[in-house]
Design an enzyme around this catalytic site. Structure first.
Site, PDB file in Angstrom:
ATOM      1  N   ASP A  55      -2.017  10.726  -2.063  1.00  0.00           N
ATOM      2  CA  ASP A  55      -1.399  11.498  -3.133  1.00  0.00           C
ATOM      3  C   ASP A  55      -2.443  12.236  -3.968  1.00  0.00           C
ATOM      4  OD1 ASP A  55       0.797  12.444  -4.494  1.00  0.00           O
ATOM      5  OD2 ASP A  55       1.747  10.466  -4.572  1.00  0.00           O
ATOM      6  N   THR A  69      -5.068   6.309  -1.514  1.00  0.00           N
ATOM      7  CA  THR A  69      -3.797   7.004  -1.342  1.00  0.00           C
ATOM      8  C   THR A  69      -4.021   8.449  -0.918  1.00  0.00           C
ATOM      9  OG1 THR A  69      -1.802   7.746  -2.503  1.00  0.00           O
ATOM     10  CG2 THR A  69      -3.789   7.526  -3.817  1.00  0.00           C
ATOM     11  N   ASP A 114      -2.637   0.625  -0.348  1.00  0.00           N
ATOM     12  CA  ASP A 114      -2.001   1.936  -0.346  1.00  0.00           C
ATOM     13  C   ASP A 114      -1.165   2.045  -1.627  1.00  0.00           C
ATOM     14  OD1 ASP A 114      -0.992   4.400   0.629  1.00  0.00           O
ATOM     15  OD2 ASP A 114       0.773   3.388   1.401  1.00  0.00           O
TER      16      ASP A 114
END
Length: 1028
Positions: free
Chosen positions: A660, A658, A373
């Protein structure tokens, strides 16, 4: 108010809905919980006791034995032992077979019993907690009065003692997030004068059917004795889920779900039982040994020309050569794993490391793919405000004093003209930079879910600190570290959040003036909406303003047209900043009243509530005024770069998964040196159709030695149509970054890597969204971080920092694998040696099924005479830990599985056959008259050979190894006095015995010592070049 043991109180029969569920006759259904209706007390609840035990008192022994004997080889040894009750098959004393089997079973039973007792004590501690019950009539109304008290069941929040009319929960054991969550009581019950009044009203709670969604809830609270009746909508903000912890105030709630219906229980999945690759390989070798056992037995009977009752002879030979399959192998390996786990926990260089799966430490030595992660794992999850962008001007860390002066002037200088916010919508007034900065800072200070909490600091008590807004006593609580960093920044530039409750917010200006705002509505952030909003009324002017902030992907369609938003968001993301877009919209009183009526109506609906609420909110989210962009930085954890460099040099490919955005993930990958400076990056273009995916994969195929960056949406399309082709290309990349990745996608990627490559994977994460990935991987490592302990509790191994992963793999993983390989092969060698001697003995004596050694000799051989030296191999190491960390290339050798392979297995088999034959033929050649002398010479030579072979195998001596060797030799010499039944005690004291044993032992061991010397001289292993 009575105090009762809550969980005992709920030890009752199930209600109709639960009975249907438990019996498999239907699904969970919505329910109505009545308050103040003694005539409607028929609802029943499932038992609310926690039980994590695998067995109970009556099923423990049968259960453990069943789990042991369901495996073929344990059942095989049980059948061997039972066969000794048949006279035709008996080969010696019963204890010859029953003692080793009993020893294995006792160790297993004791280990399981210890685990069960620990589990029972943990459950008992939780189940014995006492809670206050308010009602005597049957309603499950409970008061949680103690700070840090755990919520025992899923409840609706009715009342709190907090003055601001709300409370905070810690939810780290439910969703993995350490930030506190704000919870609000039902408004009409909070307004009651006292808690006792809850018992006087007539009302009911309608709750949706139990489900696994911990982030949403749909229900209503109806008070019937009001005039008119009160009907309030209930959402997630009104709930207290079980396993959360009260962080402030006294809480009173009514129970809606218990037992199997709890959100926490329904979200608890049984993780797959992980069986190590090493164990599978050992099982494969054991099957080969079993095949050899059957073949040898058949050959022996065939050489007898299948005379007489040959089928009985086959069984006797199977019993006679049963040592070929070592019964002690499983116990030795399990005990070795416990030692390896203990070494990991006691390593002072990786403090706080916890081993939760002691059955797979050797897996750490063979990892080919590491999936990690980003936020909180590679980064610290500590946000620092870095950038404020207004479109035409941007402020960085070096120019924050300008922002501060603009804010100061906005509140100290009298306005010379009408502010833009007061101007009619039809008139466009060009704002000054100062007013734009002030508007942006004010919006950031208002649009959040942060609450300032005041604590006593030894000088000021809590009440006084709260009354005077003492800066030194104030801490901020929020559900996200991003939120706190933004509010801390507004404080640093002069606009301070000093107070907040359920309906109001207070800001302090640089001059000390307190600005009061009434909170009219809050729209919390969700992963689906990716934005949050708030409607506030300025008490000094009466203006109503709708503020909103969110991700650029959703806000770009909400704000008015502009030509800079997309470009600047990309620029800030490339710098590694997490970007939020802030906007506002002024509302008239009529607009707000119309919105509120529609919003309340949507919230009261039970069916499709979320869709109806979202539709009403979206009616406001149009043509909003873009105020600014904010950029916060999530800094890298300590030593992330050198750790990733070590992993890369060790031959481990690192994939970053991730949630993001693409630019931020790419920037972090570069910053952490996941992608090296000389590597190209191929950014996979967004694809939505099969043809687009085909074209993009062809473009990617033409690239060589470049890292891949792909979004979750494109990944889903590729895996749907071109799974095999995509995985083949991705596995060739030195690094892969998957952004906008859902938790289920993370687990899917792990599973595909395992299936497509057959290599071992390790997943590293720190949040609740990483649990599925961690549980799917061959080795799951949880990092205890800002997002809580959910990941570390679900993982096989738990570390406190990402940098500890290097030592965990390079040192402990490597040592565990090499030691396990050496230990398993030596146990097999020990068993094959004595089996070879038995085969030679039977062959010489006309293939008779007569045992060479009986009684205690056969038991002692694999226990007190050789157990300690052989097991001491778990302390062996080829290089020091500092060298293993300095030269991670040593780890790469293990990825080929060379320490335990068919080649090494065959070498050990040949060594065993050679040594067993030499010892047995030597004893037969050198003995003179008595048969008992053969036993004495051969058995003593066998023990000495095993001790010398352990010494030959050891690469780095440990003082315990020397103790083990000497102790075993002393035990054998001391026991000779008691072995007169099998060995001639007078003969072993003669010179003849000593020289014969010496010659046989030298002939069996000396050639191997010479071969080892020659190999190290002319073909040394890679590690030996570093030992100097």
């Amino acid at each position: 108010m009575r105090r009762k043991k809550y969980n005992r109180l709920l030890d009752c029969s199930l209600n109709d809905c639960c009975m249907l569920r438990c019996c498999g006759m239907g699904d969970f259904r919505p329910r109505t919980v009545w308050l103040g209706h003694p005539e409607k007390r028929e609802q029943r609840y499932p038992r609310n006791v926690i039980n994590n035990q695998k067995y109970n008192f009556f099923t423990f022994l049968p259960g453990v034995l069943f789990n042991q004997f369901k495996y073929f080889f344990n059942l095989y040894f049980l059948l061997l032992a039972c066969s000794q009750f048949v006279n035709e098959l008996r080969l010696g004393a019963l204890y010859t077979y029953w003692v080793p089997l009993g020893f294995v079973l006792i160790i297993t039973i004791v280990r399981e019993a210890v685990e069960e007792i620990r589990c029972f004590l943990r459950d008992k501690e939780v189940n014995s907690q006492i809670y206050s019950k308010l009602s005597t009539r049957g309603e499950l109304l409970f008061s949680l009065e103690d700070y840090n008290q755990r919520v025992p069941a899923d409840m609706i929040f009715l009342r709190t003692s907090e003055r601001n009319g709300s409370c905070f929960l810690r939810t780290d054991q439910l969703d993995g997030e350490t930030d506190w969550k704000l919870r609000l009581p039902v408004a009409c019950t909070q307004r009651l004068p006292t808690a006792a009044d809850l018992l006087q009203i007539r009302s009911y709670v309608y709750a949706e059917e139990p489900n696994i969604d911990i982030h949403n809830f749909i229900g209503t609270f109806t008070r019937e004795d009001g005039d008119p009746p009160v009907n309030e909508s209930l959402s997630i903000e009104n709930t207290l889920w079980a396993s959360t912890v009260i962080a402030s105030g006294t809480v009173i709630g009514v129970v809606i779900y218990t037992g199997k219906e709890l959100r926490s229980v329904m979200n608890t999945s049984n993780p797959r039982h992980k069986i190590g690759l090493f164990d599978l390989e050992v099982n494969c070798l054991t099957k080969i040994l079993f095949g050899a056992l059957v073949v040898v037995s058949l050959v022996m009977v065939a050489l007898q020309h299948f005379a007489g009752r040959w089928y009985l002879q086959i069984f006797r030979f199977l019993l006679l050569f049963s040592n070929i399959v070592p019964i002690s192998l499983r116990v030795n390996l399990d005990m070795g794993k416990m030692v390896f786990s203990w070494m990991i926990k006691k390593d002072s260089k990786i403090p706080g490391t916890v081993v939760r799966a002691s059955t797979i430490p050797e897996q750490l030595g063979r990892i080919s793919y590491l999936l990690t992660d980003k936020t909180g794992t590679l980064t610290q999850n500590e946000m620092v405000f870095r950038r404020l962008h207004l479109g035409t001007v941007a402020y960085g860390m070096d120019s924050m004093d300008e922002v501060q002066s603009h804010v100061f002037s906005a509140y100290t200088q009298p306005p010379h003209d009408v502010p833009a916010s007061r101007a009619p919508a039809t008139t466009k007034v060009r704002k000054t930079i100062s007013s734009r900065v002030h508007e942006a800072v004010k919006a950031i200070a208002l649009v959040h879910n942060v609450t300032p909490v005041y604590e006593a600091n030894g000088v000021t008590d809590q009440a006084e600190a709260e009354q005077h807004y003492e800066d030194t006593c104030r801490v901020y609580q929020a559900s996200s570290p991003d939120e706190v960093s933004l509010v801390q920044w507004t404080e640093s530039v002069g606009l301070t959040l000093v107070g907040r409750d359920q309906s109001s917010m207070q800001l302090r200006t640089p001059s000390g003036q307190i600005l009061n705002f009434t909170i009219l509505q809050i729209f919390p952030f969700t992963y689906e909406s990716k934005r949050m909003g708030i409607i506030v009324r300025d008490e000094s002017t009466g203006e109503i303003t709708f503020y909103m902030k969110g991700a650029d992907v959703v806000m770009s369609g909400i704000v008015q047209y502009n030509d800079w938003l997309e470009e600047e968001c990309g620029n800030m993301a490339r710098e590694g900043l997490r970007v939020l877009v802030v906007a506002k919209k002024s509302l008239t009183e009529e607009q707000y009243q119309d919105f509120e009526a529609r919003y309340v109506q949507a919230k009261l609906s039970v069916h499709d509530r979320s869709l109806k609420v979202a539709t009403v909110i979206e009616s406001l989210e149009m043509e909003m005024e873009l105020l600014c962009l904010t950029g916060v930085e999530d800094q890298l954890q300590a030593d992330v770069r050198p750790t990733l460099e070590i992993l890369r040099n060790a031959g481990i490919k690192v994939w970053m998964l991730t949630g993001d955005k693409l630019e931020t993930a790419t920037c972090t990958a570069k910053n952490a040196h996941l992608v090296t400076r000389n590597q190209d990056i191929h950014v996979f273009r967004p694809v939505t159709t099969r043809s687009e995916a085909h074209l993009e994969l062809n473009a990617f195929r033409r690239k060589h030695d470049c890292a891949l960056v792909i979004s979750g949406d494109s990944l889903e399309v590729c895996l749907k149509f071109y799974e095999y082709e995509f995985m083949e290309l991705a596995c060739q990349c030195p690094a892969v970054v998957c952004c906008r990745c859902a938790p289920t996608q993370k687990a899917q990627i792990v599973r595909l890597l395992q299936e497509r490559t057959g290599k071992l994977t390790c997943a590293v994460g720190d949040g609740g969204n990483d649990v599925s990935m961690i549980q799917e991987a061959d080795c799951g490592v949880g990092v205890e971080g800002k997002e809580g302990k959910q990941a570390s509790l679900a993982a096989d191994f738990s570390v406190t920092q990402f940098k500890h992963l290097g030592r965990l793999l390079m040192v402990h993983g490597r040592n565990s694998y090499k030691r396990s390989a050496a230990l398993s092969q030596f146990v097999i060698h020990r068993s094959l040696c004595i089996s070879t001697m038995q085969a030679v003995f039977s062959s010489v004596f006309y293939f008779a099924s007569v045992p060479l050694y009986q009684g205690f000799l056969i038991i002692g051989y694999s226990t007190i005479y050789t157990m300690f030296p052989v097991f001491s191999l778990v302390l062996d190491k080829d290089v020091k830990s500092e060298v293993a960390m300095l030269y991670p290339e040593l780890y790469k050798d293990l990825l080929k599985g060379r320490p335990l392979s068919f080649k090494t297995f065959l070498i050990w088999v040949l060594i065993s056959i050679y040594q067993g034959s030499i010892i047995m033929y030597g004893a037969l050649l050198l003995f003179e008259s008595e048969f008992v002398h053969i036993v004495a010479i051969s058995f003593t030579s066998l023990i000495l050979t095993e001790l010398l072979m352990v010494a030959l195998t050891i690469q780095t001596w440990h003082w315990l190894m020397i103790v083990a060797e000497l102790l075993s030799l002393a035990c054998y010499i001391a026991s000779l006095v008691f072995l007169h039944e099998f060995i001639d005690v007078y003969f072993i004291a003669t010179l003849s015995f000593i020289w014969k044993v010496t010659v046989i032992t030298l002939v069996s061991c000396l050639p191997l010592y010479i071969l080892k010397y020659l190999r190290r001289r002319f073909s040394p292993p890679s590690y030996s070049k570093l030992t100097s």
